[in-house]
Design a protein around this motif. Sequence first.
Motif, mmCIF file in Angstrom:
data_model
loop_
_atom_site.group_PDB
_atom_site.id
_atom_site.type_symbol
_atom_site.label_atom_id
_atom_site.label_comp_id
_atom_site.label_asym_id
_atom_site.label_seq_id
_atom_site.Cartn_x
_atom_site.Cartn_y
_atom_site.Cartn_z
ATOM 1 N N ILE A 247 9.916 -43.873 87.814
ATOM 2 C CA ILE A 247 9.448 -43.287 86.553
ATOM 3 C C ILE A 247 7.984 -42.921 86.757
ATOM 4 C CG2 ILE A 247 9.267 -43.541 84.063
ATOM 5 C CD1 ILE A 247 11.193 -45.938 84.274
ATOM 6 N N GLN A 248 7.690 -41.655 86.627
ATOM 7 C CA GLN A 248 6.311 -41.187 86.794
ATOM 8 C C GLN A 248 5.618 -41.108 85.443
ATOM 9 O OE1 GLN A 248 7.408 -37.460 88.839
ATOM 10 N NE2 GLN A 248 6.343 -38.235 90.652
ATOM 11 N N ARG A 249 4.328 -41.330 85.468
ATOM 12 C CA ARG A 249 3.501 -41.205 84.251
ATOM 13 C C ARG A 249 4.169 -41.914 83.077
ATOM 14 N NH1 ARG A 249 4.498 -36.505 86.389
ATOM 15 N NH2 ARG A 249 5.626 -35.693 84.568
ATOM 16 N N THR A 250 4.381 -43.211 83.245
ATOM 17 C CA THR A 250 5.138 -43.973 82.246
ATOM 18 C C THR A 250 4.547 -43.846 80.845
ATOM 19 O OG1 THR A 250 3.875 -45.941 82.869
ATOM 20 C CG2 THR A 250 6.062 -45.679 83.849
ATOM 21 N N GLN A 251 5.453 -43.852 79.873
ATOM 22 C CA GLN A 251 5.103 -43.815 78.454
ATOM 23 C C GLN A 251 5.612 -45.093 77.804
ATOM 24 O OE1 GLN A 251 3.361 -41.052 77.195
ATOM 25 N NE2 GLN A 251 3.264 -40.558 79.380
ATOM 26 N N GLN A 252 5.087 -45.409 76.638
ATOM 27 C CA GLN A 252 5.495 -46.635 75.950
ATOM 28 C C GLN A 252 6.993 -46.609 75.615
ATOM 29 O OE1 GLN A 252 2.605 -46.952 72.762
ATOM 30 N NE2 GLN A 252 1.373 -48.397 73.958
ATOM 31 N N GLU A 253 7.537 -45.434 75.341
ATOM 32 C CA GLU A 253 8.967 -45.367 75.012
ATOM 33 C C GLU A 253 9.864 -45.604 76.234
ATOM 34 O OE1 GLU A 253 6.883 -42.717 74.575
ATOM 35 O OE2 GLU A 253 7.817 -40.860 75.324
ATOM 36 N N ASP A 254 9.260 -45.721 77.426
ATOM 37 C CA ASP A 254 10.046 -46.064 78.613
ATOM 38 C C ASP A 254 10.306 -47.569 78.694
ATOM 39 O OD1 ASP A 254 8.131 -43.701 80.627
ATOM 40 O OD2 ASP A 254 9.879 -43.373 79.330
ATOM 41 N N SER A 255 9.645 -48.343 77.849
ATOM 42 C CA SER A 255 9.853 -49.791 77.847
ATOM 43 C C SER A 255 11.302 -50.092 77.529
ATOM 44 C CB SER A 255 8.947 -50.462 76.810
ATOM 45 O OG SER A 255 7.592 -50.305 77.155
ATOM 46 N N ALA A 256 11.954 -50.830 78.421
ATOM 47 C CA ALA A 256 13.390 -51.102 78.299
ATOM 48 C C ALA A 256 13.796 -52.028 79.436
ATOM 49 C CB ALA A 256 14.196 -49.794 78.390
ATOM 50 N N VAL A 257 15.054 -52.455 79.378
ATOM 51 C CA VAL A 257 15.651 -53.121 80.532
ATOM 52 C C VAL A 257 16.448 -52.065 81.291
ATOM 53 C CG1 VAL A 257 17.249 -54.887 81.326
ATOM 54 C CG2 VAL A 257 15.778 -55.342 79.346
ATOM 55 N N TYR A 258 16.172 -51.963 82.581
ATOM 56 C CA TYR A 258 16.867 -50.995 83.428
ATOM 57 C C TYR A 258 17.901 -51.742 84.260
ATOM 58 C CZ TYR A 258 13.557 -47.559 81.862
ATOM 59 O OH TYR A 258 12.835 -46.713 81.054
ATOM 60 N N LEU A 259 19.146 -51.370 84.094
ATOM 61 C CA LEU A 259 20.255 -52.056 84.744
ATOM 62 C C LEU A 259 20.899 -51.157 85.784
ATOM 63 C CD1 LEU A 259 21.482 -53.371 81.393
ATOM 64 C CD2 LEU A 259 21.266 -54.917 83.305
ATOM 65 N N CYS A 260 21.247 -51.759 86.879
ATOM 66 C CA CYS A 260 21.951 -51.073 87.953
ATOM 67 C C CYS A 260 23.349 -51.676 88.045
ATOM 68 C CB CYS A 260 21.191 -51.272 89.257
ATOM 69 S SG CYS A 260 22.006 -50.614 90.715
ATOM 70 N N ALA A 261 24.321 -50.859 88.381
ATOM 71 C CA ALA A 261 25.690 -51.348 88.569
ATOM 72 C C ALA A 261 26.288 -50.646 89.775
ATOM 73 C CB ALA A 261 26.537 -51.092 87.328
ATOM 74 N N SER A 262 27.289 -51.276 90.368
ATOM 75 C CA SER A 262 28.006 -50.616 91.465
ATOM 76 C C SER A 262 29.497 -50.853 91.287
ATOM 77 C CB SER A 262 27.522 -51.114 92.827
ATOM 78 O OG SER A 262 27.879 -52.468 93.067
ATOM 79 N N SER A 263 30.283 -49.986 91.900
ATOM 80 C CA SER A 263 31.737 -50.148 91.844
ATOM 81 C C SER A 263 32.349 -49.566 93.103
ATOM 82 C CB SER A 263 32.316 -49.471 90.599
ATOM 83 O OG SER A 263 32.267 -48.055 90.709
ATOM 84 N N LEU A 264 33.617 -49.899 93.290
ATOM 85 C CA LEU A 264 34.336 -49.395 94.454
ATOM 86 C C LEU A 264 34.674 -47.935 94.265
ATOM 87 C CD1 LEU A 264 36.804 -52.366 94.971
ATOM 88 C CD2 LEU A 264 35.042 -51.649 96.574
ATOM 89 N N ALA A 265 34.711 -47.222 95.327
ATOM 90 C CA ALA A 265 35.301 -45.892 95.429
ATOM 91 C C ALA A 265 35.083 -45.009 94.222
ATOM 92 C CB ALA A 265 36.781 -46.027 95.788
#
Lengths: 111, 116
Positions: free
Chosen positions: B79-97
Motif C-alpha cells: 500500500i503506497q502513500r497510506t491513508q487513515q481509511e486504509d486502517s484494517a485487518v488484511y487477511l490472506c488465504a490460500s486454496s487448492l487448484a
Amino acid sequence: DQQVKQNSPSLSVQEGRISILNCDYTNSMFDYFLWYKKYPAEGPTFLISISSIKDKNEDGRFTVFLNKSAKHLSLHIVPSQPGDSAVYFCAASEGDYKLSFGAGTTVTVRA
Amino acid sequence: GAGVSQSPSNKVTEKGKDVELRCDPISGHTALYWYRQRLGQGLEFLIYFQGNSAPDKSGLPSDRFSAERTGESVSTLTIQRTQQEDSAVYLCASSLALGAAYNEQFFGPGTRLTVL
C-alpha cells in the motif's frame, strides 16, 4: 454496498441450548453459501456450506438452512458448547472464488 | 507449521508512508487471495492469484494498492502513500487448484494495519 448482511452483531446463549445465527443477502446470483468461524488472533476457518440447489445441510451439531425466496440463510448450533464462543461469518459466492462476507456475529456461550 | 502465515501481525504507520504485508500460503496451494476487513464490516475481496495466470485485481480499492506473487509461493501486498481509511485487518488465504467457492479457503491470522 454490502451484499451480505448479518444484522445481529452479537448473540449470547446458555450452554446446551440452540444458537441461531441469521444472514441475509441481496444478490440473487449467489449460488453457494458458507459459514466461517473465527477465534481471536486467528484467521477464519471454514465451518459448513450449502449450495443453492439445497435448502438444508447438516454436519454434526451444525445445520445451515437456506431460504432462496427470502434471500436468507441461518446457522443452527445444537447443543451449544463453550468452545463455540467465536465470531461467525456468513459468506456467499456466485460460484467462483470471490466470497462476499457479512460483518460477523459474536457468539458467547454461557456456562 | 502447515497453515497460512502472515507478517507482521501488527503494523502502525504514519499517513503517507508505504507499507508491505507478507503472506506465506500453505505449500501446494496454487490459489492465493487477499481480503481486507475494516472495523464493523465484512471481509472485502481484494485480489486473487492462480498459478501463473494473470491475477484478478478487481477488488483493489485504488491504484495505491498492488500485490505480487512469485510462482506459487510468497505474496506481498503493498500500500503506497497510506491513508487513515486504509486502517484494517488484511487477511490472506490460500486454496487448492481451481479457485471455486467450494474449494475451501484457508486463512492466515491477518495483519492489523493502523495508519495514524
